[in-house]
Design a protein around this motif. Sequence first.
Motif, PDB file in Angstrom:
ATOM      1  N   SER A 194      -1.582  -8.499   7.402  1.00 35.15           N
ATOM      2  CA  SER A 194      -1.950  -7.200   6.845  1.00 35.15           C
ATOM      3  C   SER A 194      -0.871  -6.689   5.899  1.00 35.15           C
ATOM      4  CB  SER A 194      -2.178  -6.188   7.966  1.00 35.15           C
ATOM      5  OG  SER A 194      -3.267  -6.561   8.783  1.00 35.15           O
ATOM      6  N   ARG A 195       0.372  -6.867   6.274  1.00 35.56           N
ATOM      7  CA  ARG A 195       1.465  -6.421   5.394  1.00 35.56           C
ATOM      8  C   ARG A 195       1.440  -7.191   4.076  1.00 35.56           C
ATOM      9  NH1 ARG A 195       4.065  -6.211  10.541  1.00 35.56           N
ATOM     10  NH2 ARG A 195       4.966  -8.301  10.267  1.00 35.56           N
ATOM     11  N   GLU A 196       1.131  -8.471   4.158  1.00 30.14           N
ATOM     12  CA  GLU A 196       1.020  -9.266   2.930  1.00 30.14           C
ATOM     13  C   GLU A 196      -0.153  -8.780   2.074  1.00 30.14           C
ATOM     14  OE1 GLU A 196       0.590 -13.167   4.509  1.00 30.14           O
ATOM     15  OE2 GLU A 196       2.719 -13.367   5.044  1.00 30.14           O
ATOM     16  N   PHE A 197      -1.240  -8.422   2.740  1.00 27.96           N
ATOM     17  CA  PHE A 197      -2.407  -7.906   2.027  1.00 27.96           C
ATOM     18  C   PHE A 197      -2.066  -6.595   1.321  1.00 27.96           C
ATOM     19  CE2 PHE A 197      -6.431  -5.298   2.513  1.00 27.96           C
ATOM     20  CZ  PHE A 197      -7.061  -5.839   1.395  1.00 27.96           C
ATOM     21  N   TYR A 198      -1.377  -5.701   2.006  1.00 33.35           N
ATOM     22  CA  TYR A 198      -1.012  -4.427   1.400  1.00 33.35           C
ATOM     23  C   TYR A 198      -0.058  -4.621   0.218  1.00 33.35           C
ATOM     24  CZ  TYR A 198      -3.065  -2.067   5.476  1.00 33.35           C
ATOM     25  OH  TYR A 198      -3.933  -1.593   6.447  1.00 33.35           O
ATOM     26  N   GLN A 199       0.776  -5.643   0.285  1.00 32.75           N
ATOM     27  CA  GLN A 199       1.667  -5.928  -0.840  1.00 32.75           C
ATOM     28  C   GLN A 199       0.888  -6.434  -2.053  1.00 32.75           C
ATOM     29  OE1 GLN A 199       4.545  -8.696   0.737  1.00 32.75           O
ATOM     30  NE2 GLN A 199       5.725  -7.104   1.791  1.00 32.75           N
ATOM     31  N   GLN A 200      -0.111  -7.268  -1.805  1.00 37.42           N
ATOM     32  CA  GLN A 200      -0.884  -7.829  -2.905  1.00 37.42           C
ATOM     33  C   GLN A 200      -1.930  -6.854  -3.438  1.00 37.42           C
ATOM     34  OE1 GLN A 200      -2.381 -11.826  -2.559  1.00 37.42           O
ATOM     35  NE2 GLN A 200      -0.709 -12.483  -1.229  1.00 37.42           N
ATOM     36  N   VAL A 201      -2.422  -5.977  -2.593  1.00 37.44           N
ATOM     37  CA  VAL A 201      -3.443  -4.997  -2.990  1.00 37.44           C
ATOM     38  C   VAL A 201      -2.885  -3.613  -2.628  1.00 37.44           C
ATOM     39  CG1 VAL A 201      -5.871  -4.324  -2.785  1.00 37.44           C
ATOM     40  CG2 VAL A 201      -5.219  -6.720  -2.446  1.00 37.44           C
ATOM     41  N   PRO A 202      -2.076  -3.030  -3.497  1.00 32.42           N
ATOM     42  CA  PRO A 202      -1.324  -1.822  -3.136  1.00 32.42           C
ATOM     43  C   PRO A 202      -2.173  -0.629  -2.718  1.00 32.42           C
ATOM     44  CG  PRO A 202      -0.407  -2.834  -5.102  1.00 32.42           C
ATOM     45  CD  PRO A 202      -1.681  -3.562  -4.815  1.00 32.42           C
ATOM     46  N   PHE A 203      -3.409  -0.518  -3.217  1.00 32.46           N
ATOM     47  CA  PHE A 203      -4.226   0.640  -2.854  1.00 32.46           C
ATOM     48  C   PHE A 203      -4.920   0.488  -1.500  1.00 32.46           C
ATOM     49  CE2 PHE A 203      -7.380  -2.082  -4.977  1.00 32.46           C
ATOM     50  CZ  PHE A 203      -8.475  -1.975  -4.127  1.00 32.46           C
ATOM     51  N   ALA A 204      -4.861  -0.714  -0.898  1.00 32.54           N
ATOM     52  CA  ALA A 204      -5.676  -1.001   0.283  1.00 32.54           C
ATOM     53  C   ALA A 204      -5.279  -0.171   1.490  1.00 32.54           C
ATOM     54  CB  ALA A 204      -5.598  -2.485   0.612  1.00 32.54           C
ATOM     55  N   ASP A 205      -3.987   0.004   1.724  1.00 32.67           N
ATOM     56  CA  ASP A 205      -3.545   0.759   2.901  1.00 32.67           C
ATOM     57  C   ASP A 205      -4.117   2.172   2.871  1.00 32.67           C
ATOM     58  OD1 ASP A 205      -2.238   1.742   5.118  1.00 32.67           O
ATOM     59  OD2 ASP A 205      -0.236   1.669   4.249  1.00 32.67           O
ATOM     60  N   ALA A 206      -3.932   2.861   1.753  1.00 35.15           N
ATOM     61  CA  ALA A 206      -4.426   4.234   1.646  1.00 35.15           C
ATOM     62  C   ALA A 206      -5.948   4.289   1.714  1.00 35.15           C
ATOM     63  CB  ALA A 206      -3.935   4.857   0.334  1.00 35.15           C
ATOM     64  N   ARG A 207      -6.623   3.317   1.133  1.00 30.52           N
ATOM     65  CA  ARG A 207      -8.078   3.333   1.129  1.00 30.52           C
ATOM     66  C   ARG A 207      -8.637   3.106   2.533  1.00 30.52           C
ATOM     67  NH1 ARG A 207     -10.798   2.463  -3.264  1.00 30.52           N
ATOM     68  NH2 ARG A 207      -9.299   4.017  -3.992  1.00 30.52           N
ATOM     69  N   ILE A 208      -8.040   2.183   3.276  1.00 34.87           N
ATOM     70  CA  ILE A 208      -8.485   1.938   4.649  1.00 34.87           C
ATOM     71  C   ILE A 208      -8.286   3.184   5.502  1.00 34.87           C
ATOM     72  CG2 ILE A 208      -7.912   0.653   6.756  1.00 34.87           C
ATOM     73  CD1 ILE A 208      -7.392  -1.782   4.873  1.00 34.87           C
ATOM     74  N   ARG A 209      -7.135   3.838   5.354  1.00 34.75           N
ATOM     75  CA  ARG A 209      -6.874   5.069   6.095  1.00 34.75           C
ATOM     76  C   ARG A 209      -7.897   6.145   5.713  1.00 34.75           C
ATOM     77  NH1 ARG A 209      -1.485   5.557   8.252  1.00 34.75           N
ATOM     78  NH2 ARG A 209      -0.192   3.730   7.810  1.00 34.75           N
ATOM     79  N   GLU A 210      -8.198   6.237   4.418  1.00 38.56           N
ATOM     80  CA  GLU A 210      -9.146   7.241   3.938  1.00 38.56           C
ATOM     81  C   GLU A 210     -10.533   7.006   4.537  1.00 38.56           C
ATOM     82  OE1 GLU A 210     -10.871   8.937  -0.356  1.00 38.56           O
ATOM     83  OE2 GLU A 210      -9.866   6.981  -0.239  1.00 38.56           O
ATOM     84  N   ILE A 211     -10.974   5.774   4.541  1.00 37.03           N
ATOM     85  CA  ILE A 211     -12.296   5.453   5.089  1.00 37.03           C
ATOM     86  C   ILE A 211     -12.344   5.761   6.583  1.00 37.03           C
ATOM     87  CG2 ILE A 211     -13.901   3.568   5.589  1.00 37.03           C
ATOM     88  CD1 ILE A 211     -12.978   2.282   2.926  1.00 37.03           C
ATOM     89  N   CYS A 212     -11.303   5.378   7.317  1.00 33.33           N
ATOM     90  CA  CYS A 212     -11.300   5.607   8.760  1.00 33.33           C
ATOM     91  C   CYS A 212     -11.265   7.100   9.090  1.00 33.33           C
ATOM     92  CB  CYS A 212     -10.120   4.878   9.406  1.00 33.33           C
ATOM     93  SG  CYS A 212     -10.336   3.082   9.457  1.00 33.33           S
ATOM     94  N   HIS A 213     -10.476   7.862   8.352  1.00 30.70           N
ATOM     95  CA  HIS A 213     -10.454   9.311   8.565  1.00 30.70           C
ATOM     96  C   HIS A 213     -11.827   9.911   8.270  1.00 30.70           C
ATOM     97  CE1 HIS A 213      -9.012  13.403   8.770  1.00 30.70           C
ATOM     98  NE2 HIS A 213      -9.426  13.640   7.525  1.00 30.70           N
ATOM     99  N   HIS A 214     -12.462   9.429   7.217  1.00 28.97           N
ATOM    100  CA  HIS A 214     -13.808   9.906   6.869  1.00 28.97           C
ATOM    101  C   HIS A 214     -14.792   9.605   7.999  1.00 28.97           C
ATOM    102  CE1 HIS A 214     -17.334  10.661   4.306  1.00 28.97           C
ATOM    103  NE2 HIS A 214     -17.831   9.541   4.800  1.00 28.97           N
TER     104      HIS A 214
END
Length: 438
Positions: A194-214
Motif C-alpha cells: 500500500s505504501r508503494e501504491f501511495y508513492q506511485q499514485v500520490p492522490f490515492a491515499d486521500a481519495r480512499i479516505r474521502e470515499i470511506c468517509h463518504h
Amino acid sequence: MRTETWRLQGHTVHDHTLEVPWDHHDPVKTLGTLDVFVREIVPPGGEDYPYIMFFQGGPGGRSPRPLNLEGGWIGRLLKEYRVLLLDQRGTGRSTRQDAHTILAHGDVEAQVQHLRLLRTDQIVEDAEAFRAELNDGKPWAVCGQSYGGFCITTYLSYHPDALTSVLYTGGTPTLDQNADELYRLTYAKVAKRSREFYQQVPFADARIREICHHLDNVEEFLPTGERLTSRRFRMLGINLGRDTGFTALRYLLEDPFVTVGGEKRLSLGFLNEIGADLSFAGGPLYGLIHEAIYAGATPALAGQATNWAAHRMRAEVPGFAEDADSRNLNEPFYLTGEHIYPWQFDEDPALRALKPAAMALAQYTDWPPLYLPEVLAEVDVPGAAAIYYDDIFVPLEPSIRTAELIGLKPYITNVFQHSGIGTDGAGIYSRLLDMIRA
C-alpha cells in the motif's frame, strides 16, 4: 468415466467426468458421490505426450476455460505435455457448490460435513482417481498456481510416488504458522504494498479516505441492492497483489464522485464497477472455505479453529483497524487484501444464506492434516517454484522455508506479482522447466 471429445484450434479436447466419493476415506460412502470434471487438451501430434495436471488457484475457482491455445502458459505446456485442467470439487462442472446446493445438504451440521471435504486432501484423491483412469496409474507431472501449489504440497505429502515433477507458481504454502500468524504476516505485506501504491499514485491515499468517509455518512447502494460500507469497499485492496493492480486501482479512483442536486454522490458507473469486484456470486466457496484451508494444516497444528483469524488480526497491524478514522491523517489507512470477514455474510447477498455454515466452519476443529513435513523432507521429486518477492497472497518468507524443506529449486523474482502466469506464463514455465532439468 464419461468423455466428450471436440476440437479447438487444431487441438483435440477430451472432457472427462468421473464419479467419486464425497469422502475418499469413507469405504461405505456415507455421504454419497459427486462428479469431478477434468478437461484434457492434446496438441496436434501430441497423443503420446506425457500428462501434466494443472491445479487452479482459489480455493473455490474453476479451472481456466482457454480461448487461445497458442500463447501463454497453456501454450507453453502444450509444446511437450497433454494438459489436464481440473475443476476442483465444488467448482465449475465438478458438482458446483453454492447456496442452492449447499443448503440442499440439510441442516448446518450436514452442510459442514460436506464443506469440510472440499480441501486439498480430497482434491488430491480426485486427481488420483483420474490418474488411475487416464494414465493407467503411472506417475505424472503436476503444476499449480497459488492454492494449486497447496494441492501439490498435499500430493507430495500423501502420494509422492505418483509424481514425476512438480511446478509451483506463487503457491508454496506455509507449514510452520497457524492462521493467526499467517494473516498477521499478510497484513504486513499489504501495508508495504500500500505504501508503494501511495508513492506511485500520490492522490490515492486521500481519495480512499474521502470515499470511506463518504460511505460512513451517506447511503450508497450497489447494483445488487445492498448498501456499500466502507469496510467492504476496502476489500478492493486485493488488486494490490496483481501485476496490473496499481494501474487498475488508479483508473478506478480517478473520478468516483458526481454532484446530484447539489449533493456529492458516488457515480453509478463507479458503483457498478466495484460491485462486480466485491460480489462473491461467481465463487461463493472462495469466501466460505478460504480460512479453512489453513486449519490444522500439519499434525503440529491439529485441533485449532481459525475463528475468523483475518478479522481478529487486522487491528494488530497499523492501518487496517475496521473502525479506523479515515480523517486521522496521523495514522495510516489501508485497503485490505485476501482476507475474509464474518460481516461479509451479512453484506454480500451471494453469501447471506451461507452465514450459519460459515460461522460453524470457523469453529470447526476436527481437520485432517494437509501437509506432512516429515514426509516432505524426504521426497525426491524434481520440482521448482516461482516465488514472488512482494506477494501479498502467499508471503515470501514461509514460501522459501517450504521450498527448502521439499527441495524445490526456487525462482525468486520481483518482476511479477502473484498473477505472474497471467503476465508471462510462458516465460515463467520455461524457466521452471529448465530449472528442474538442469
